[in-house]
Design an enzyme around this catalytic site. Structure first.
Site, PDB file in Angstrom:
ATOM      1  N   HIS A 290       0.823  -1.216   0.000  1.00 26.70           N
ATOM      2  CA  HIS A 290       0.000   0.000   0.000  1.00 26.70           C
ATOM      3  C   HIS A 290       0.856   1.264   0.000  1.00 26.70           C
ATOM      4  O   HIS A 290       0.769   2.101  -0.900  1.00 26.70           O
ATOM      5  CB  HIS A 290      -0.880   0.042   1.254  1.00 26.70           C
TER       6      HIS A 290
HETATM    7  C1  BDR Z   1      -2.937   1.237   5.221  1.00 29.80           C
HETATM    8  O1  BDR Z   1      -3.235   0.823   6.548  1.00 29.80           O
HETATM    9  C2  BDR Z   1      -2.062   0.434   7.209  1.00 29.80           C
HETATM   10  O2  BDR Z   1      -2.265  -0.766   7.887  1.00 29.80           O
HETATM   11  C3  BDR Z   1      -0.986   0.338   6.155  1.00 29.80           C
HETATM   12  O3  BDR Z   1       0.269   0.711   6.699  1.00 29.80           O
HETATM   13  C4  BDR Z   1      -1.432   1.295   5.089  1.00 29.80           C
HETATM   14  O4  BDR Z   1      -0.974   2.610   5.354  1.00 29.80           O
HETATM   15  C5  BDR Z   1      -3.600   0.280   4.250  1.00 29.80           C
HETATM   16  O5  BDR Z   1      -4.985   0.274   4.430  1.00 29.80           O
END
Ligand code: BDR
Ligand code: CA
Length: 313
Positions: A238
């Site tokens: 992500h």
């Molecule tokens: C986002 O949520 C966090 O758990 C990850 O680091 C990322 O920024 C993804 O939904």
């Protein structure tokens, strides 16, 4: 080549860790500050993790500052089930030698904006940026660019409607999307196209550096979580997408949109409404649509291989 001055606002987080390493390893980017926010784990842990990651890369020249410990309204931040209790996969770490900057995160960001063109990469809940807007009215027009990882059109990952970074502080997100800055959003619809496989983890482990070994070790429980949650071990990158946008903007297809956040909904609190209708085609707010994962994985492999462990003086 002029390097883009970048501030990373983050809640590490193992995919935050990869994003930070990618930024540190990329000649297109000069990381001039890291600010921590409560998110994946409480603030004390995200601050410690940011210091650990810069320490591992030998970058005690980059200021690390602590930001907001709680969202603008509920809920209270708890330890993560995705990133390990400590937020970085529960490995053993030495006490980091990278010290904490005495400034509040938002004051550090404002100082960096005054010193020259600054782009912000926001890869945690948006509390720090909302407080920045409140404390420094008009600062959004001085920021060169803002890239956010957050939101979803199709489906959330905390609820069917909401993605974690927006769900964790919907009021802050709404304020950030309402402000007038050149904003690019990397939602789940895009980030799920960017993933690593076991072969990549083995590659990192074989690099012969502590950064490579720790990256592979941090990502292993993350892969196991994905296996339980989604039924495969693909490790979704992500947060690295927000950094990748500043390294190679042509690599991610984008479109002008309007974004708003649901704050009142019973079922949809924290949902993002990403309006792709043609009337927004020329908007300074854009959303990432598609990325070539093979190209991204290759860049990430090369960049992480170039990061050597360096002793902090
Ligand atoms: C986002 O949520 C966090 O758990 C990850 O680091 C990322 O920024 C993804 O939904
Ligand atoms: Ca994150």
């Amino acid at each position: 080549m002029a390097r883009t001055r970048v501030l990373i606002d983050t809640d590490p987080g193992v995919d935050d860790a990869v994003a930070i390493f990618l930024a540190l390893a990329s000649p297109e980017i000069e990381v001039v500050g890291v600010t921590a926010v409560a998110g994946n784990v409480p603030l004390a842990k995200t601050v410690l993790n940011a210091r650990r990651l810069l320490d591992l890369a030998g970058r005690d020249d980059i200021p690390v500052a602590a930001g907001c410990a709680e969202p603008l309204s509920e809920p209270v931040v708890e330890d993560s089930v995705v990133h390990g209790r400590d937020g970085l996969g529960d490995l053993e770490w030495d006490e980091p030698r990278v010290t904490l900057d005495p400034r509040h995160a938002v004051d550090l960001i404002a100082d960096l904006v005054r010193e020259g063109p600054l782009s912000i990469v926001a890869i945690g809940p948006l509390t720090n940026l909302a407080v920045l807007l409140q404390r420094y009215p008009g600062i959004e027009r001085e920021v060169e660019g803002l890239v956010i990882m957050g939101g979803a059109s199709f489906q959330g990952n905390v609820t069917p409607a909401a993605e974690f970074n927006i769900w964790a502080d919907p009021e802050a997100a709404r304020q950030v999307f309402a402000a007038d800055w050149p904003l690019t959003l990397m939602p789940l619809d895009l980030t799920h196209q960017a993933y690593l496989v076991d072969e990549d983890l083995e590659y990192f482990a074989s690099l012969g550096t502590e950064i490579g070994r720790r990256t592979a070790a941090m990502l292993e429980p993350y892969a196991q979580f994905h296996d339980r949650w989604y039924g495969n071990r693909d490790v979704i990158m992500h947060d690295a997408m927000a950094v990748y946008e500043l390294i190679d903007p042509a690599a991610i297809d984008k479109q002008g949109v309007r974004v708003d956040v649901e704050v009142d909904g019973v079922h949809a609190r924290g949902a993002t409404f990403i309006d792709r209708r043609r009337e927004h085609a020329a908007s300074p707010v854009r959303v990432g649509l598609a990325v070539d994962n093979d190209r991204f994985r290759q860049v990430l492999r090369e960049r992480l291989a170039s990061l050597r462990d360096t002793e902090v003086d």
